[in-house]
Write an enzyme that holds these catalytic residues in place. Structure first.
Site, PDB file in Angstrom:
ATOM      1  N   LYS A 199      52.928  21.938 -27.672  1.00 25.53           N
ATOM      2  CA  LYS A 199      52.445  22.028 -26.137  1.00 25.53           C
ATOM      3  C   LYS A 199      50.938  21.851 -26.206  1.00 25.53           C
ATOM      4  O   LYS A 199      50.264  21.478 -25.357  1.00 25.53           O
ATOM      5  CB  LYS A 199      52.954  23.288 -25.772  1.00 25.53           C
ATOM      6  CG  LYS A 199      54.153  23.457 -25.414  1.00 25.53           C
ATOM      7  CD  LYS A 199      54.774  22.821 -24.146  1.00 25.53           C
ATOM      8  CE  LYS A 199      55.895  22.996 -23.480  1.00 25.53           C
ATOM      9  NZ  LYS A 199      56.096  22.381 -22.304  1.00 25.53           N
ATOM     10  N   SER A 247      60.124  20.745 -32.373  1.00 24.37           N
ATOM     11  CA  SER A 247      59.110  21.078 -31.277  1.00 24.37           C
ATOM     12  C   SER A 247      58.206  22.218 -31.651  1.00 24.37           C
ATOM     13  O   SER A 247      57.141  22.289 -30.988  1.00 24.37           O
ATOM     14  CB  SER A 247      59.463  21.127 -30.020  1.00 24.37           C
ATOM     15  OG  SER A 247      60.884  21.892 -29.598  1.00 24.37           O
TER      16      SER A 247
END
Length: 403
Positions: free
Chosen positions: A51, A303
């Site tokens: 992110k 992720s």
């Protein structure tokens, strides 16, 4: 789709700040599928998740006037840390709104990066609604976690990195919540090589984007519940859905049991710690949700790695019981000297290691003069547990299993 040029610009913009994470060969998964499978380890990113790419790219592109106002974001944790560290880099104020259920690890990490944290709502969407209103009231710049071209472009740099390492990748498996990551990755992939197959993986407990993909229209969920908090998004963004429908080839779901199995698999077999969302791509592979016929080089995105320690402990313990490496038995004994010794000697003969033992003589369920022994054992698999049961039966112990 997102313009490829914007993704290349993002790569240049974030180059001096973002870690170029490894794209590592995964031998056990490769053997399972008889293909070359690689893991993109974004769990090793500066904040433990991808992110930061989109957050930094967005903030770096703000004008000086916008930066002076300060920024605000809504996040379950990973976007929060990305915004916080990026804001700190540029010396600007950051406020992060998190759901009240956010793991302590992510809350503490965000505060340690200099951001102010507000805990509001039961899920991301409620935190998001609060943050939007608060941004208007305080004149802050809102940094959306996925519905923003600059954020998506930052996430798309992952694809450029992977192709720099392995130019002939033919399949990319991506965890999907709000869709920012897969929008950026798929946009880059399809414009560089239209033959690259993009597969999205969602959590069964947060199926909005999956259902919207198959219905080809936005369908929000009433609620979400999954251990993969990083992809627990209730409402679908029409902007991200449009890109996903244009560029994603397949979309599958994995449930919490499958995600937990993947977390444990990565920890044991690959020595990698990931969070639930980060393990979703591997969960789809492990449980063969994806058909990879004629596909030779596959990359699965890990992720993020910001898993709560308590959740990791629960996953490990449950995994050990499911794998027949632990068992718990209750044994009723006559409460007299030597009775417990006879039981432990029998377990010794079965080569089972005792890791926990409780002795109860006061339960109203017991006859007078009896005691209940609850024992947790380390075992070596299904056959070993059968041997334990066989020996206890031969010795005429009154027992039953509780887990």
């Amino acid at each position: 789709m997102l313009e490829l040029n914007k993704i290349y610009q993002a790569k240049q913009k974030i180059a001096d700040f973002i870690v170029k994470t490894p794209l590592a060969y995964a031998p056990f998964l490769s053997e399972l599928y008889k293909a070359e499978i690689y893991l993109k380890k974004e769990n090793l990113q500066l904040t433990g998740a991808y992110k930061i790419r989109g957050a930094y790219n967005k903030i770096a592109n703000l004008s000086q006037k916008q930066k002076s106002k300060g920024v605000i974001a809504a996040s379950a944790g990973n976007h929060a840390q990305g915004v916080a560290i990026s804001a700190r880099k540029f010396g600007i104020k950051a406020i992060i709104v998190m759901p009240e259920s956010t793991p302590l690890l992510k809350v503490s990490a965000t505060k340690n990066l200099g951001a102010q944290v507000l805990l509001k709502g039961d899920n991301f969407d409620e935190a998001y609604a609060f943050a939007i209103n608060y941004a208007k009231e305080q004149g802050l710049i809102f940094i959306h976690p996925f519905e923003d071209e600059l954020v998506m472009a930052g996430q798309g740099t992952l694809m450029l990195e992977m192709l720099d390492d392995i130019s002939d990748l033919d399949t990319i498996i991506v965890p999907v919540g709000g869709g920012g990551l897969i929008s950026g990755i798929a946009s880059a992939a399809k414009q560089i090589n239209p033959h690259i197959k993009i597969i999205g993986v969602g959590a069964k407990g947060a199926p909005a984007m999956y259902e919207s993909f198959h219905a080809k229209k936005a369908l929000n969920s009433n609620s979400v519940r999954t251990i993969a908090d990083g992809i627990a998004v209730r409402d679908v963004s029409s902007i991200n859905l449009k890109i996903i429908l244009e560029s994603v080839d397949e979309f599958v779901l994995v449930d919490d049991e499958e995600i937990a199995n993947a977390v444990l698999f990565l920890l044991e077999r690959h020595k990698i710690i990931v969070e639930g969302a980060g393990a979703a791509s591997v969960a789809a592979l492990l449980h063969q949700k994806i058909k990879l016929t004629h596909r030779k080089k596959i990359a699965a995105i890990l992720s993020g790695g910001n898993i709560d320690v308590q959740m990791l402990n629960i996953i490990i313990e449950k995994g050990l019981f499911k794998a027949h490496r632990k068992m718990q038995i209750n044994v009723t004994l006559i409460d007299k000297p030597g009775a417990l010794l006879n039981l432990t000697d029998s377990l010794k003969n079965a080569n089972a290691n005792i890791v926990k033992i409780d002795y109860d003589r006061f339960s109203t369920k017991l006859n007078y003069g009896d005691a209940m022994i609850s024992i947790t054992l380390e075992t070596k698999g299904k056959e070993h547990q059968e041997e334990v049961r066989k020996i206890l039966t031969q010795k005429s112990f009154d027992f039953y299993e509780t887990l």
